[in-house]
Scaffold this motif. Structure first.
Motif, PDB file in Angstrom:
ATOM      1  N   ALA A 103       0.859  -6.105  -6.867  1.00  0.00           N
ATOM      2  CA  ALA A 103       1.399  -7.104  -7.794  1.00  0.00           C
ATOM      3  C   ALA A 103       2.854  -7.426  -7.480  1.00  0.00           C
ATOM      4  N   ALA A 104       3.630  -6.408  -7.113  1.00  0.00           N
ATOM      5  CA  ALA A 104       5.054  -6.620  -6.832  1.00  0.00           C
ATOM      6  C   ALA A 104       5.251  -7.525  -5.624  1.00  0.00           C
ATOM      7  N   VAL A 105       4.505  -7.275  -4.556  1.00  0.00           N
ATOM      8  CA  VAL A 105       4.653  -8.081  -3.348  1.00  0.00           C
ATOM      9  C   VAL A 105       4.190  -9.512  -3.593  1.00  0.00           C
ATOM     10  N   ARG A 106       3.055  -9.663  -4.265  1.00  0.00           N
ATOM     11  CA  ARG A 106       2.555 -11.009  -4.547  1.00  0.00           C
ATOM     12  C   ARG A 106       3.531 -11.794  -5.425  1.00  0.00           C
ATOM     13  N   ARG A 138       0.803  -1.229   0.000  1.00  0.00           N
ATOM     14  CA  ARG A 138       0.000   0.000   0.000  1.00  0.00           C
ATOM     15  C   ARG A 138       0.837   1.282   0.000  1.00  0.00           C
ATOM     16  N   TYR A 139       1.915   1.276   0.768  1.00  0.00           N
ATOM     17  CA  TYR A 139       2.665   2.514   0.992  1.00  0.00           C
ATOM     18  C   TYR A 139       4.028   2.505   0.304  1.00  0.00           C
ATOM     19  N   GLY A 140       4.469   3.695  -0.122  1.00  0.00           N
ATOM     20  CA  GLY A 140       5.786   3.839  -0.720  1.00  0.00           C
ATOM     21  C   GLY A 140       5.881   3.158  -2.072  1.00  0.00           C
ATOM     22  N   LYS A 141       7.095   2.837  -2.438  1.00  0.00           N
ATOM     23  CA  LYS A 141       7.359   2.156  -3.701  1.00  0.00           C
ATOM     24  C   LYS A 141       8.281   0.987  -3.439  1.00  0.00           C
ATOM     25  N   ILE A 142       7.874  -0.188  -3.857  1.00  0.00           N
ATOM     26  CA  ILE A 142       8.710  -1.371  -3.657  1.00  0.00           C
ATOM     27  C   ILE A 142       8.650  -2.229  -4.915  1.00  0.00           C
ATOM     28  N   GLU A 143       9.806  -2.676  -5.361  1.00  0.00           N
ATOM     29  CA  GLU A 143       9.900  -3.551  -6.533  1.00  0.00           C
ATOM     30  C   GLU A 143       9.887  -5.008  -6.088  1.00  0.00           C
ATOM     31  N   VAL A 144       9.659  -5.894  -7.044  1.00  0.00           N
ATOM     32  CA  VAL A 144       9.641  -7.327  -6.746  1.00  0.00           C
ATOM     33  C   VAL A 144      10.922  -7.746  -6.046  1.00  0.00           C
ATOM     34  N   ALA A 145      12.058  -7.338  -6.589  1.00  0.00           N
ATOM     35  CA  ALA A 145      13.349  -7.744  -6.034  1.00  0.00           C
ATOM     36  C   ALA A 145      13.557  -7.209  -4.622  1.00  0.00           C
ATOM     37  N   ASP A 146      13.027  -6.015  -4.329  1.00  0.00           N
ATOM     38  CA  ASP A 146      13.199  -5.432  -2.998  1.00  0.00           C
ATOM     39  C   ASP A 146      12.549  -6.311  -1.930  1.00  0.00           C
ATOM     40  N   TYR A 147      11.273  -6.651  -2.149  1.00  0.00           N
ATOM     41  CA  TYR A 147      10.574  -7.469  -1.156  1.00  0.00           C
ATOM     42  C   TYR A 147      11.154  -8.882  -1.117  1.00  0.00           C
ATOM     43  N   ARG A 148      11.394  -9.456  -2.290  1.00  0.00           N
ATOM     44  CA  ARG A 148      11.893 -10.835  -2.344  1.00  0.00           C
ATOM     45  C   ARG A 148      13.242 -10.969  -1.661  1.00  0.00           C
ATOM     46  N   ASP A 149      14.153 -10.025  -1.888  1.00  0.00           N
ATOM     47  CA  ASP A 149      15.477 -10.098  -1.265  1.00  0.00           C
ATOM     48  C   ASP A 149      15.376 -10.040   0.252  1.00  0.00           C
ATOM     49  N   VAL A 177      -7.290  -4.559  -4.876  1.00  0.00           N
ATOM     50  CA  VAL A 177      -6.624  -4.612  -6.178  1.00  0.00           C
ATOM     51  C   VAL A 177      -5.948  -3.294  -6.556  1.00  0.00           C
ATOM     52  N   GLY A 178      -6.482  -2.189  -6.120  1.00  0.00           N
ATOM     53  CA  GLY A 178      -5.935  -0.899  -6.515  1.00  0.00           C
ATOM     54  C   GLY A 178      -4.689  -0.461  -5.787  1.00  0.00           C
ATOM     55  N   TRP A 179      -4.233  -1.209  -4.789  1.00  0.00           N
ATOM     56  CA  TRP A 179      -3.046  -0.783  -4.051  1.00  0.00           C
ATOM     57  C   TRP A 179      -1.816  -0.870  -4.955  1.00  0.00           C
ATOM     58  N   PRO A 180      -0.969   0.171  -4.953  1.00  0.00           N
ATOM     59  CA  PRO A 180       0.078   0.317  -5.976  1.00  0.00           C
ATOM     60  C   PRO A 180       1.126  -0.787  -6.043  1.00  0.00           C
ATOM     61  N   ASN A 181       1.477  -1.384  -4.913  1.00  0.00           N
ATOM     62  CA  ASN A 181       2.548  -2.388  -4.905  1.00  0.00           C
ATOM     63  C   ASN A 181       2.024  -3.816  -4.742  1.00  0.00           C
TER      64      ASN A 181
END
Length: 283
Positions: free
Chosen positions: A224-227, A178-189, A218-222
């Motif tokens: 898809a990246a976290v999932r 929901r908050y900030g900006k996070i990429e797939v690699a950021d959360y996964r790492d 569904v509308g939360w910005p990150n």
């Protein structure tokens, strides 16, 4: 590894007390092999995450539980400030996945079980659960919950020398989605670092680890990246469960009582599958 849960199994409170700005809930679950010989170690399961691990959406629903889940004599329970395993699991306020998880594990393994559970609403892996020692900042709260988790588990192990950590469940990521900006690699790492760190600190190499894939709006910005990060974590002996078909409350974020019971059953089935695979690999 993805587990779909289809296999048959045959801002804050501390334990319901107001404690802004986070919900706190720490519980310990222990698994003792049936007929274990004197001196044999008892396996312990750790549960961690944020509000959907707490069970915020199923608050004050204990009276609606099936009779066999209202008090589970085979699931030993201990609150955060205590460390002795001598009380059965008896849900009172928030009801998280530990209720059905405990029932499923005891039924399948025919033995006592339990949970170390650290669950805090509104917390992120970028800040509160950050496992990177180089990022730790006590004043800003970076890494504080990760260190609290490690310290508490070690304390329980010290006070109960006949136990060992057998597996871990993770239900977290809504705040990151929901908050900030996070990429797939950021959360996964960070998730992979957390898994490795817990295994190392708990003294349990290749500990089975099951992640609940988040299902926020569904509308939360990150989202898809976290999932995607949770689906593609590269840690060994890792699996994730699909929570998309579990019942959500009116906020479309927190799981209802039925949703929590379904989640617990999926967690139990996935954990049992990983445990069986680990035993087979060791043979």
């Amino acid at each position: 590894m993805h587990f779909d849960g289809t296999e048959d199994l045959g801002r804050g409170e501390v334990n319901g007390r107001t404690c802004a700005p986070l919900w706190w809930c720490l519980v310990l679950v222990t698994l003792a092999p049936s007929g274990a010989a004197c001196g044999e170690k008892m396996p312990v399961f750790v549960l961690a995450g944020q509000s959907n691990m707490v069970g915020v959406g199923a608050k004050a629903n204990a009276e609606k539980l099936p009779a066999d889940l209202k008090v589970q004599a085979n699931v030993m329970f201990v609150e955060f400030w205590a460390s002795k395993l001598d009380q059965p699991l008896k849900p009172k306020n928030h009801i998280g996945p530990e209720v059905a998880f405990g029932a499923g594990m005891t039924r399948e393994l025919n033995t006592k079980i339990g949970v170390i559970k650290i669950a805090n609403g509104g917390t992120s892996i970028s800040r509160h659960w950050n496992p990177d020692p180089e990022k730790y900042d006590k004043e800003k709260g970076v890494g504080g919950l990760y260190r609290r988790l490690i310290g508490y588990v070690k304390r329980v192990k010290r006070d109960n020398p006949n136990i060992e950590i057998a597996g871990m469940l993770w239900m977290q990521g809504e705040a990151d989605s929901r908050y900030g900006k996070i990429e797939v690699a950021d959360y996964r790492d960070k998730l992979e670092m957390l898994i490795a760190g817990c295994r190392r600190e708990f003294g349990t190499e290749n500990m089975p680890f099951v992640c609940g894939r988040i299902a926020p709006p569904v509308g939360w910005p990150n989202r898809a990246a976290v999932r995607t990060a949770q689906e593609t974590a590269r840690s060994g002996n890792y699996s994730w469960i699909d929570c998309d078909d579990l019942e959500l409350g009116g906020d479309k974020l927190h799981f209802t009582l039925e949703g929590q019971l379904g989640m617990g059953r999926k967690f139990a089935a996935a954990m049992l599958k990983l445990m069986r695979a680990k035993r087979e690999d060791a043979q």
